[in-house]
Structures are given as structure tokens and as C-alpha cells.
Design a protein around this motif. Sequence first.
Motif, mmCIF file in Angstrom:
data_model
loop_
_atom_site.group_PDB
_atom_site.id
_atom_site.type_symbol
_atom_site.label_atom_id
_atom_site.label_comp_id
_atom_site.label_asym_id
_atom_site.label_seq_id
_atom_site.Cartn_x
_atom_site.Cartn_y
_atom_site.Cartn_z
ATOM 1 N N THR A 1 0.854 -1.181 0.000
ATOM 2 C CA THR A 1 0.000 0.000 0.000
ATOM 3 C C THR A 1 0.890 1.231 0.000
ATOM 4 N N LEU A 2 0.713 2.079 -0.995
ATOM 5 C CA LEU A 2 1.472 3.319 -1.106
ATOM 6 C C LEU A 2 0.489 4.481 -1.190
ATOM 7 N N VAL B 1 9.023 8.030 0.904
ATOM 8 C CA VAL B 1 9.721 7.265 -0.124
ATOM 9 C C VAL B 1 10.495 8.194 -1.050
ATOM 10 N N SER B 2 9.773 9.126 -1.688
ATOM 11 C CA SER B 2 10.452 10.012 -2.631
ATOM 12 C C SER B 2 9.582 11.215 -2.970
ATOM 13 N N LEU C 1 5.653 10.427 -2.760
ATOM 14 C CA LEU C 1 5.227 9.048 -2.562
ATOM 15 C C LEU C 1 5.577 8.615 -1.145
ATOM 16 N N PHE C 2 4.584 8.055 -0.448
ATOM 17 C CA PHE C 2 4.745 7.622 0.941
ATOM 18 C C PHE C 2 4.344 6.163 1.080
ATOM 19 N N ALA C 3 4.875 5.524 2.134
ATOM 20 C CA ALA C 3 4.466 4.178 2.533
ATOM 21 C C ALA C 3 4.032 4.245 3.996
ATOM 22 N N PRO C 4 3.342 3.226 4.482
ATOM 23 C CA PRO C 4 2.958 3.216 5.904
ATOM 24 C C PRO C 4 4.185 3.210 6.814
ATOM 25 N N LEU D 1 11.793 1.347 -4.191
ATOM 26 C CA LEU D 1 10.798 2.228 -4.788
ATOM 27 C C LEU D 1 11.405 3.568 -5.182
ATOM 28 N N GLN D 2 12.219 4.124 -4.275
ATOM 29 C CA GLN D 2 12.799 5.441 -4.535
ATOM 30 C C GLN D 2 13.701 5.420 -5.766
ATOM 31 N N GLN D 3 14.458 4.350 -5.942
ATOM 32 C CA GLN D 3 15.322 4.241 -7.111
ATOM 33 C C GLN D 3 14.510 4.266 -8.400
#
Length: 338
Positions: free
Chosen positions: A101-102, A130-131, A269-272, A283-285
Motif C-alpha cells: 500500500t502506497l 519514499v520520494s 510518494l509515501f508508505a505506511p 521504490l525510490q530508485q
Amino acid sequence: MDTLDRQRRRFLQRLSQGAALAALPGWAGTATAQTGSNYPAAPVRVLVPTAAGGSLDTLARLLAGRLEQDFGQTFVVENKPGANGNLAFETATRATPDGLTLLLASDAITINPFLYSQVHYDPVRGYAPVSLVCTAAQVLVVHPGVPARTLTEFTELARQRAAEGRPLNIASPGAGSAGHLAAVLYQQRAKVNWTHVPYKGGGPAVADLLGGHVDGLFVTLASAVPQIQAKGLVALAVTTPTRSVALPDVPTIAEAALPGFDVTNWEGLFAPPGTAPAIVDALQQRVVAAAKDRAVRERLLGLGFEPVAGGPEVLAKLVRDNTAKWQTVIKQANIHLE
């Protein structure tokens, strides 16, 4: 105690320790990430705090398509509009930290906690950044019938009209929106007053400004640039620290009137919270790679975004700084939404 008993006891101790670690938040995700080979092992949902069809939704689908291509797994955009984005923000902060989940969020995530009395998330501690994906400028535009062609003339006109008891009518895409708060910050810094006219979105606000029903508007470039180019609106200044590529001849508010003025909209972009660092890094890459892709960049620029992918630390600092800034602005203006 014989050798077999000692071996059995050591095995049981290790098994017990492993079970305790597995119960810790994020441990399961970390263990999966350390094997490193199977993320994501299932489809990933990308929460978007707006309805389908808007610029943030378009950005999410563009990013999800690129991540799907890079990871070889399905990335599904899930629109969760409601409560000015709070529904999506609260869903993401409670989600399992497994990378499945993002959340693609805008700066509204740092604004809403100070607008609403009931918000069940913490923008600073409630997510794993995340980025940063991109930024966007706003532009102050006026109707051609308004007798102001520079920011200084606009400010003087606003003061004059307020003193005469007939203040300017300045629209916004909605109460508590980024456009509204950019206008509020300008009022606080320039010490001017006008009448705020909120709309349900940038489109209706631009339409009424074109019709001469309001005098001015702080709005995103994507909503205003076509009308500026068609001479239907007059651009006075952009809200970012540097000039926009889309409007190179339009000064910034900082250079034209208020040094240090900065309202830069952004999407990240975020994650829990508790998501494994290895998942965040993977993900960031991919986000950075997408931001460097020529086709992606051209599409984002066409939407009014500037691709500026930055790592988790960049996004985390942006969230902290924005949270502190908007808390002060909103408190001083005494803005409350229900």
C-alpha cells in the motif's frame, strides 16, 4: 543434561526469539526485503486522495504504469476522495507496512491537520517517506479589466480598494486549498485585505475569473497557462522561489515584492510507517529513474509539474518544514473547516 537435550534447548530458544522479532512492526517486511528478490510479491495499490481525472490522479497513473513496468508487478491506482484527502491519508497510515500500500500525496497532507479538528494521522511521524516526485508553481492571475499589470500595482490597488470599503474579490479553488493558503500568506506578508471567494475546484474559479465575476486568483499553472497565453488572463507573479519554465517572463513574488516568499506545491510518494528500508530504497530508485525518463518528464511538464525526484530525507524535511509553516499561517488567519 545430555548433548541432545542441550541442542534441543538452544533450538527452542532461537525459535522463541525469532517469533518475538516477527511480532515487531515492520519485521516481516524487513525480512522479506533482506532476501531482496521478491518485492513486490503481490499487486500494489497506490492511494490517491482525489477523484479520477485530476492532475494528481493523472500523475499517479503515470507513475504506477512506470513502476509496474520496472517491477513486473501490478500497481493499481485507488482513488479515495473525501474530507479534502483525509480519507486516503488515514487509510495509508493504518495500512500494513509491507510495501503493498502506497500513497501519492500533495502538500495537503501537511495542511489538513490544522484546518480540521478531527484528523487521525500525523504528517511527520505517520508515514515512511519514499520520494519527492515533482513540484508545481502557482500563479497570481487577474482579469484584464483589473488596472494592475505588476505585483506592486496589484498590492496598491488592493489597499486602495479595501480603504474605500469595496475590497477586491480574490477567488480560490476552495477553502483550505493550496491556492487559498497562498493568498492568505500573501495577505499576511504584504499586509493587504480582500474578500475571499472559494470555489469547488480551479476550473470553476478560472471560468468565473474569465467572466469578470471575480478580480484575481492564485491557481496552478496547468489551470491558468492556456488562458494566459490566449490573453484571457494577466499573470502577475508565480509563487515559487525561481521563475517557471512555462512562464519565463513572469517574475516570482519573492523577486517582485516579498523576499523569501515561497509556496511550492509538491507531490510525494509515501508508505505506511514501519515499511522496510529496503522496500523504500527499491521504490525510490524507480521513482528517480522515472523522473529522468524523457517521455515521463515531458508528460509531467505538460501537466504543470516539474520532475524533481528526491530521496526519503528530502521528502521528510519538506513535510517537516511545510507542517511548521502552514500551522503558523492557518493559526494566524484563524481558518477552520469541518
